[in-house]
Design an enzyme around this catalytic site. Structure first.
Site, PDB file in Angstrom:
ATOM      1  CG  ASP A  83      12.574  17.923 -18.736  1.00 56.11           C
ATOM      2  OD1 ASP A  83      12.644  18.618 -19.755  1.00 56.11           O
ATOM      3  OD2 ASP A  83      12.277  18.382 -17.628  1.00 56.11           O
ATOM      4  CG  ASN A  95       6.997  21.074  -7.536  1.00 52.66           C
ATOM      5  OD1 ASN A  95       7.946  21.467  -8.214  1.00 52.66           O
ATOM      6  ND2 ASN A  95       6.340  19.966  -7.820  1.00 52.66           N
ATOM      7  CG  HIS A 123       9.830  20.570 -10.964  1.00 57.87           C
ATOM      8  ND1 HIS A 123       8.473  20.402 -11.106  1.00 57.87           N
ATOM      9  CD2 HIS A 123      10.211  21.273 -12.053  1.00 57.87           C
ATOM     10  CE1 HIS A 123       8.061  20.967 -12.214  1.00 57.87           C
ATOM     11  NE2 HIS A 123       9.094  21.518 -12.809  1.00 57.87           N
ATOM     12  CD  GLU A 183       7.215  17.010 -10.238  1.00 60.40           C
ATOM     13  OE1 GLU A 183       7.620  18.035  -9.650  1.00 60.40           O
ATOM     14  OE2 GLU A 183       6.231  17.015 -10.997  1.00 60.40           O
TER      15      GLU A 183
HETATM   16  C1  GLP Z   1       8.660  22.317 -16.396  1.00 63.54           C
HETATM   17  C2  GLP Z   1      10.027  21.788 -16.893  1.00 63.54           C
HETATM   18  C3  GLP Z   1      11.153  22.435 -16.158  1.00 63.54           C
HETATM   19  C4  GLP Z   1      10.843  23.920 -16.026  1.00 63.54           C
HETATM   20  C5  GLP Z   1       9.706  24.098 -15.066  1.00 63.54           C
HETATM   21  C6  GLP Z   1       9.192  25.525 -14.974  1.00 63.54           C
HETATM   22  O1  GLP Z   1       7.764  21.382 -16.001  1.00 63.54           O
HETATM   23  N1  GLP Z   1      10.222  20.385 -16.895  1.00 63.54           N
HETATM   24  O2  GLP Z   1      12.383  22.215 -16.838  1.00 63.54           O
HETATM   25  O3  GLP Z   1      11.944  24.618 -15.533  1.00 63.54           O
HETATM   26  O4  GLP Z   1       8.694  23.152 -15.260  1.00 63.54           O
HETATM   27  O5  GLP Z   1       8.358  25.828 -16.047  1.00 63.54           O
HETATM   28  P1  GLP Z   1       7.944  27.315 -16.414  1.00 63.54           P
HETATM   29  O6  GLP Z   1       9.172  27.979 -16.913  1.00 63.54           O
HETATM   30  O7  GLP Z   1       6.905  27.155 -17.496  1.00 63.54           O
HETATM   31  O8  GLP Z   1       7.430  27.946 -15.170  1.00 63.54           O
END
Ligand code: GLP
Length: 259
Positions: free
Chosen positions: A67, A136, A138, A143
């Protein structure tokens, strides 16, 4: 679904980095699906170390990140392009022309999403997909309530996701509201999926992903339908699992199958 519960976050990180490095050794021309977020920083650090030790080469690999934020150019400090260059691309032998992310600054983001999806298809789809997990539930930026069959498209981020990512920006209001993300259907076409989550903040999402109903309320739960999905977690992230004793019996301390 393979559930590997490691005694520490570092061991979970090492496990995932080692799985990816092994994939590159077995298939140097792999198509990798890469993820961002705080969780992956330690994975990339270990992969860089493996690369320097001659144990991992990206020279023939192709990569597609999950993304990118809409509106951010690749040189923006909060962009995932910048994150990937800083945490991986600039420190390994990947060919920059084969390291792909959506262009957040595309004039027509919807057309860019369609182009990105087509590029993944043209590459033969993802061979090894790395995933983190939002608190959450995702995956990518899919989402809750995302279509479980979705392709790469624009998604509006939830307030909780913007807050979780605010640390990468000077001001909370600078966090973009939209992202281009691989769809859940795109991710599900990958040959192999490895999801990493650690820490207590992820324990409820981990339980919903592994043991909850398959539901768009927890997009990651669709991985229950994937034929080759591995979930790698630490003790803290495993805290809300009901069938914990079974996972430990099959893979003690997250290691190889006991039986
Ligand atoms: C982000 C990314 C995801 C990631 C997730 C967890 O927003 N788009 O690809 O896996 O949220 O993030 P973190 O590893 O900082 O907890």
């Amino acid at each position: 679904m393979k559930i590997l519960i490691h005694p520490s976050a570092q061991k979970a990180v090492d496990c995932v980095a080692d799985l990816l490095a092994a994939r590159l050794r077995n298939d140097p021309a792999s198509v990798l699906g890469l993820a961002t977020g705080g969780t992956m920083e330690a994975v990339y650090a270990r992969l860089i170390a493996a690369h320097r030790a001659g144990q991992a080469s990206f020279a023939r690999a192709t990569s597609f990140n999950l993304d990118e934020y809409v509106g951010l150019a690749p040189d923006h400090a909060g962009s995932y392009w910048r994150y990937m260059r800083q945490h991986l691309f600039d420190q390994v032998d990947i060919d920059p022309s084969r390291a792909h992310l959506p262009r957040g600054d595309a004039a027509d983001p919807e057309a860019e999403a369609a182009r990105y999806e087509a590029a993944i298809v043209a590459a033969g789809d993802i061979g090894f997909q790395l995933l983190g997990l939002g608190a959450n539930g995702h995956i990518g930026f899919n989402e809750p309530t995302s279509s479980l069959a979705s392709l790469t498209r624009i998604k509006t981020l939830t307030r909780s996701t913007r807050e979780a990512n605010a640390r990468y920006y000077d001001r909370p209001e600078d966090v973009p509201h939209l992202a281009i993300t691989m769809g859940i259907g795109t991710i599900m076409r990958a040959q192999e999926v490895v999801l990493l989550a650690y820490g207590a903040a992820k324990s409820r999402a981990v339980a919903a992903l592994i043991e909850g109903p398959i539901s768009a309320a927890c997009p990651a739960s669709i991985l229950q339908m994937h034929r080759r999905a591995t979930v790698v977690i630490d003790e803290a992230a495993a805290a809300d699992l009901t069938l914990r004793a079974y996972y430990d019996e099959v893979h003690p301390k997250g290691g190889p199958a006991a039986i």
